[in-house]
Design a protein around this motif. Sequence first.
Motif, mmCIF file in Angstrom:
data_model
loop_
_atom_site.group_PDB
_atom_site.id
_atom_site.type_symbol
_atom_site.label_atom_id
_atom_site.label_comp_id
_atom_site.label_asym_id
_atom_site.label_seq_id
_atom_site.Cartn_x
_atom_site.Cartn_y
_atom_site.Cartn_z
ATOM 1 N N GLY A 15 -4.105 -6.894 6.542
ATOM 2 C CA GLY A 15 -2.785 -6.280 6.446
ATOM 3 C C GLY A 15 -2.706 -5.232 5.367
ATOM 4 N N GLN A 16 -3.311 -5.498 4.208
ATOM 5 C CA GLN A 16 -3.264 -4.526 3.113
ATOM 6 C C GLN A 16 -4.038 -3.251 3.469
ATOM 7 O OE1 GLN A 16 -3.349 -7.894 2.396
ATOM 8 N NE2 GLN A 16 -1.254 -7.688 1.668
ATOM 9 N N GLU A 17 -5.184 -3.402 4.099
ATOM 10 C CA GLU A 17 -5.965 -2.225 4.460
ATOM 11 C C GLU A 17 -5.264 -1.417 5.549
ATOM 12 O OE1 GLU A 17 -9.915 -3.448 5.387
ATOM 13 O OE2 GLU A 17 -10.437 -3.888 3.301
ATOM 14 N N MET A 18 -4.600 -2.101 6.475
ATOM 15 C CA MET A 18 -3.847 -1.378 7.504
ATOM 16 C C MET A 18 -2.633 -0.686 6.894
ATOM 17 S SD MET A 18 -4.038 -3.833 10.855
ATOM 18 C CE MET A 18 -3.274 -2.554 11.825
ATOM 19 N N LEU A 19 -1.986 -1.327 5.930
ATOM 20 C CA LEU A 19 -0.857 -0.691 5.247
ATOM 21 C C LEU A 19 -1.285 0.599 4.559
ATOM 22 C CD1 LEU A 19 1.228 -3.567 3.599
ATOM 23 C CD2 LEU A 19 2.076 -1.777 5.114
ATOM 24 N N VAL A 20 -2.403 0.547 3.852
ATOM 25 C CA VAL A 20 -2.892 1.746 3.155
ATOM 26 C C VAL A 20 -3.212 2.850 4.153
ATOM 27 C CG1 VAL A 20 -4.732 2.658 1.693
ATOM 28 C CG2 VAL A 20 -3.735 0.419 1.186
ATOM 29 N N GLN A 21 -3.864 2.495 5.252
ATOM 30 C CA GLN A 21 -4.204 3.499 6.255
ATOM 31 C C GLN A 21 -2.961 4.129 6.859
ATOM 32 O OE1 GLN A 21 -6.914 2.181 9.266
ATOM 33 N NE2 GLN A 21 -8.679 2.203 7.913
ATOM 34 N N GLU A 22 -1.978 3.313 7.215
ATOM 35 C CA GLU A 22 -0.757 3.841 7.818
ATOM 36 C C GLU A 22 0.002 4.731 6.837
ATOM 37 O OE1 GLU A 22 0.232 3.468 11.013
ATOM 38 O OE2 GLU A 22 -1.701 2.518 11.342
ATOM 39 N N LEU A 23 0.032 4.354 5.577
ATOM 40 C CA LEU A 23 0.707 5.181 4.577
ATOM 41 C C LEU A 23 0.005 6.522 4.406
ATOM 42 C CD1 LEU A 23 1.521 2.480 1.873
ATOM 43 C CD2 LEU A 23 3.187 3.763 3.228
ATOM 44 N N MET A 24 -1.324 6.519 4.410
ATOM 45 C CA MET A 24 -2.059 7.772 4.271
ATOM 46 C C MET A 24 -1.909 8.651 5.509
ATOM 47 S SD MET A 24 -5.531 6.638 2.282
ATOM 48 C CE MET A 24 -6.038 8.346 2.194
#
Length: 390
Positions: free
Chosen positions: A339-348
């Motif tokens: 979830g954290q890695e997907m959050l970072v990707q979506e934010l970028m």
Amino acid sequence: MRALLSTVFRKELRDHLRDRRSVMSALGFTLMGPILFGVMFTVMASWFRKDKPLELPVTGRANAPSLIAFLERSGVELSEPPADYEARIQAGKLDAVLIIPEDYGKAFEAGRTAEVQLVLDNSRNQARATVRRVEQLLSAYSGMLGSQRLLARGVAPQLAMPVKVDEVDLSTPERQAANLLTVIPIFLVFAAFSGGMNVAIDAMAGERERGSLESLLLNPVQREALVAGKWLSTVVFACGAATVCLVAFLLVMHRVPLQDLGVKVRLDAATVLGLWAAVLPLALMASAMQMLLSTFARSFKEAQTYMQVLSLLPTVPGMALVLSPVQSKPWMFAVPVLGQEMLVQELMRGESLGAMPFLMGTVSCCVLALVFLAWTARLLADERIIFGRS
């Protein structure tokens, strides 16, 4: 309980800040990602820089004067290749060599396909930018001649192209940048795991090996408060490492010439704050998990072995997302690490997520952290754990 928690927290924090080597080691691991990122993308940008002069050794230039004139008008710096050009290409000293055979002119004058040879080594990444530019120029020259031949015969060049495809690219600069910068989420999550690792090992396995933990537990202290105090000191270092890693990435991205790779990164204050808020909850869970594993370990070295295996955990979801991208679904944000890695990707990528994905990731990490801390407190009541008996 609150006084004991505060006392243990201050004691652990003070002890680990005194160990400058440990702090510098954790900081080195944290900065490894931004440093590698900066070096790698700076080198790649130098390969793909568009204003870099294109140097091309050519043999048989007299056999194709019109082709040579076209290349020179396109800004290509032509030269004679050395006798051992094949060995130099394999050694990486030359990118490519263009060979124009003697029968090129006869085939060209007869209206047949005139062949040239482009000698290269596809296994060398550094040469790919040069090879691609040369191939684009040769393709443009071939297309120009083909159109001229059709016009000379009274045929419209458009007849040779019954279907023309015009791409309508809906991607934004942020989405294109996120596809290239997929390593950033992995290193941010890794920083949250590695920042407090040494603190957790020394706070539990280290004190157990030195015998100080046994002496402490002989006093009438609450195990929960003791574990919470040590955990909070671990969380401080983990959050600090994640913050340092994020700031380092921001500084590096402003220094690396990503525009030479066709990448435009736009990170406003809200996006940076979102990246920070996405990674920090993972530090809570990672610190609690490291405390639990350090309690199981009977020595400092054994705990380090466990942590080495645990450090691989952040890379698994990240590599899966890089090699096999998946469409994000709401339930995925509740899975720690993923979830954290997907959050970072979506934010970028510049996506508007709302508060729910952040809340799901925070709640799942906090729940697991409480489970691990309760488990650790129960282990401290087991004499087999405290006295090192199996």
